[in-house]
Design a protein around this motif. Structure first.
Motif, PDB file in Angstrom:
ATOM      1  N   LEU A 124      80.691  15.999  11.249  1.00  0.00           N
ATOM      2  CA  LEU A 124      79.895  16.276  12.441  1.00  0.00           C
ATOM      3  C   LEU A 124      78.517  16.823  12.093  1.00  0.00           C
ATOM      4  CD1 LEU A 124      82.704  17.638  14.770  1.00  0.00           C
ATOM      5  CD2 LEU A 124      81.496  15.446  14.948  1.00  0.00           C
ATOM      6  N   HIS A 125      78.421  17.605  11.038  1.00  0.00           N
ATOM      7  CA  HIS A 125      77.114  18.111  10.591  1.00  0.00           C
ATOM      8  C   HIS A 125      76.228  16.950  10.139  1.00  0.00           C
ATOM      9  CE1 HIS A 125      74.103  20.667   8.733  1.00  0.00           C
ATOM     10  NE2 HIS A 125      74.238  19.958   7.623  1.00  0.00           N
ATOM     11  N   ARG A 126      76.771  16.053   9.330  1.00  0.00           N
ATOM     12  CA  ARG A 126      75.985  14.902   8.846  1.00  0.00           C
ATOM     13  C   ARG A 126      75.574  14.006  10.005  1.00  0.00           C
ATOM     14  NH1 ARG A 126      73.936  15.724   3.883  1.00  0.00           N
ATOM     15  NH2 ARG A 126      73.612  13.508   3.663  1.00  0.00           N
ATOM     16  N   ILE A 127      76.506  13.782  10.927  1.00  0.00           N
ATOM     17  CA  ILE A 127      76.202  12.939  12.086  1.00  0.00           C
ATOM     18  C   ILE A 127      75.079  13.569  12.910  1.00  0.00           C
ATOM     19  CG2 ILE A 127      77.121  12.152  14.306  1.00  0.00           C
ATOM     20  CD1 ILE A 127      79.842  11.750  12.789  1.00  0.00           C
ATOM     21  N   ARG A 128      75.212  14.860  13.186  1.00  0.00           N
ATOM     22  CA  ARG A 128      74.203  15.572  14.001  1.00  0.00           C
ATOM     23  C   ARG A 128      72.822  15.466  13.372  1.00  0.00           C
ATOM     24  NH1 ARG A 128      72.094  20.677  13.796  1.00  0.00           N
ATOM     25  NH2 ARG A 128      73.578  21.333  12.218  1.00  0.00           N
ATOM     26  N   ARG A 129      72.746  15.594  12.068  1.00  0.00           N
ATOM     27  CA  ARG A 129      71.455  15.538  11.376  1.00  0.00           C
ATOM     28  C   ARG A 129      70.824  14.154  11.399  1.00  0.00           C
ATOM     29  NH1 ARG A 129      72.185  17.455   5.651  1.00  0.00           N
ATOM     30  NH2 ARG A 129      70.074  16.674   5.514  1.00  0.00           N
ATOM     31  N   ARG A 151      87.715  23.539  16.326  1.00  0.00           N
ATOM     32  CA  ARG A 151      86.637  24.456  15.932  1.00  0.00           C
ATOM     33  C   ARG A 151      85.360  23.687  15.573  1.00  0.00           C
ATOM     34  NH1 ARG A 151      86.829  27.995  10.443  1.00  0.00           N
ATOM     35  NH2 ARG A 151      84.653  28.640  10.448  1.00  0.00           N
ATOM     36  N   ALA A 152      85.499  22.610  14.802  1.00  0.00           N
ATOM     37  CA  ALA A 152      84.327  21.827  14.399  1.00  0.00           C
ATOM     38  C   ALA A 152      83.651  21.194  15.612  1.00  0.00           C
ATOM     39  CB  ALA A 152      84.728  20.757  13.384  1.00  0.00           C
ATOM     40  N   VAL A 153      84.428  20.706  16.562  1.00  0.00           N
ATOM     41  CA  VAL A 153      83.868  20.135  17.785  1.00  0.00           C
ATOM     42  C   VAL A 153      83.132  21.219  18.574  1.00  0.00           C
ATOM     43  CG1 VAL A 153      84.470  19.171  20.058  1.00  0.00           C
ATOM     44  CG2 VAL A 153      85.443  18.176  17.971  1.00  0.00           C
ATOM     45  N   GLY A 154      83.715  22.408  18.671  1.00  0.00           N
ATOM     46  CA  GLY A 154      83.062  23.513  19.383  1.00  0.00           C
ATOM     47  C   GLY A 154      81.728  23.882  18.752  1.00  0.00           C
ATOM     48  N   GLU A 155      81.683  23.930  17.434  1.00  0.00           N
ATOM     49  CA  GLU A 155      80.426  24.243  16.743  1.00  0.00           C
ATOM     50  C   GLU A 155      79.385  23.141  16.950  1.00  0.00           C
ATOM     51  OE1 GLU A 155      81.498  24.994  12.678  1.00  0.00           O
ATOM     52  OE2 GLU A 155      82.440  26.920  13.170  1.00  0.00           O
ATOM     53  N   PHE A 156      79.827  21.896  16.934  1.00  0.00           N
ATOM     54  CA  PHE A 156      78.912  20.784  17.181  1.00  0.00           C
ATOM     55  C   PHE A 156      78.289  20.920  18.571  1.00  0.00           C
ATOM     56  CE2 PHE A 156      77.962  16.559  18.825  1.00  0.00           C
ATOM     57  CZ  PHE A 156      77.263  15.976  17.783  1.00  0.00           C
ATOM     58  N   ARG A 157      79.101  21.237  19.547  1.00  0.00           N
ATOM     59  CA  ARG A 157      78.605  21.402  20.923  1.00  0.00           C
ATOM     60  C   ARG A 157      77.608  22.554  21.023  1.00  0.00           C
ATOM     61  NH1 ARG A 157      82.506  22.327  25.205  1.00  0.00           N
ATOM     62  NH2 ARG A 157      80.752  21.736  26.500  1.00  0.00           N
ATOM     63  N   GLU A 158      77.896  23.665  20.345  1.00  0.00           N
ATOM     64  CA  GLU A 158      76.980  24.807  20.369  1.00  0.00           C
ATOM     65  C   GLU A 158      75.616  24.436  19.791  1.00  0.00           C
ATOM     66  OE1 GLU A 158      78.733  28.114  18.331  1.00  0.00           O
ATOM     67  OE2 GLU A 158      80.460  28.176  19.686  1.00  0.00           O
ATOM     68  N   ARG A 159      75.627  23.639  18.732  1.00  0.00           N
ATOM     69  CA  ARG A 159      74.374  23.281  18.059  1.00  0.00           C
ATOM     70  C   ARG A 159      73.597  22.192  18.778  1.00  0.00           C
ATOM     71  NH1 ARG A 159      77.771  24.033  13.081  1.00  0.00           N
ATOM     72  NH2 ARG A 159      77.055  26.011  12.251  1.00  0.00           N
TER      73      ARG A 159
END
Length: 180
Positions: A124-129, A151-159
């Motif tokens: 998700l971090h790589r995708i977001r970037r 948890r990873a999905v929640g962090e992606f949404r926050e960012r």
């Protein structure tokens, strides 16, 4: 956990028909990146409507699905469903392959691989970037039994501020809000 599989009964997988139909709807006319393809059930659903589906997988299985060499079965399944010409299979680990890809060309991302927090957060971090602002991200197994995925999905949404919509265990993250 019991799942119905009436649309593609010949292709083993953990995605049910309702989730698969939603992926097909979201993939319509898009270039898709799928991380975790297993035997091709989700791949086939998306490839039926997508322009092209790029798949990253080791095709060696895991502790949940079992260990083995699944690439021949994956290739046979996509061929049997007449979507092989839309598939680009990239064999390897997401940690090796994702950094090599220009993600701006993809309109839909589907993550259903290693269900640990570290793996989901990495993807998700790589995708977001690298994704386009209007891109849509789907993550399978967004359930309590996979807290790392949640948890990873929640962090992606926050960012990102993306909205979340659930279709059973399929988390759909969209800049359009929950209707995505």
């Amino acid at each position: 956990m019991s799942r119905t599989q009436n649309i593609l009964p010949d292709v083993q997988g953990y995605l049910d028909d309702e989730e698969g139909e939603e992926l097909a709807r979201l993939a319509a006319g898009k270039v898709v990146l799928e991380i975790g393809s297993y035997k091709g059930r989700s791949t086939i659903f998306m490839a039926q409507t997508a322009k092209r589906v790029y798949c990253i997988d080791t095709w060696e299985g895991d502790d949940f699905a079992g260990r083995g060499h699944f690439l021949p079965e994956f290739l046979a399944n996509v061929a049997a469903h007449d979507v092989a010409e839309k598939i680009v299979a990239m064999r390897g680990c997401q940690t090796e392959l994702l950094p090599l890809l220009d993600l701006s060309g993809f309109g839909l991302f589907f993550v259903d691989a290693d269900h640990t927090y570290e793996a989901a957060a990495f993807a998700l971090h790589r995708i977001r970037r690298g994704m386009r602002p209007e891109g849509v991200v789907c993550v399978h197994d967004h359930v309590e039994s996979y807290p790392g995925v949640v948890r990873a999905v929640g962090e992606f949404r926050e960012r990102t501020g993306f909205g979340l919509r659930l279709v059973k265990e399929l988390a759909i993250l969209s800049p359009c809000g929950p209707t995505g």
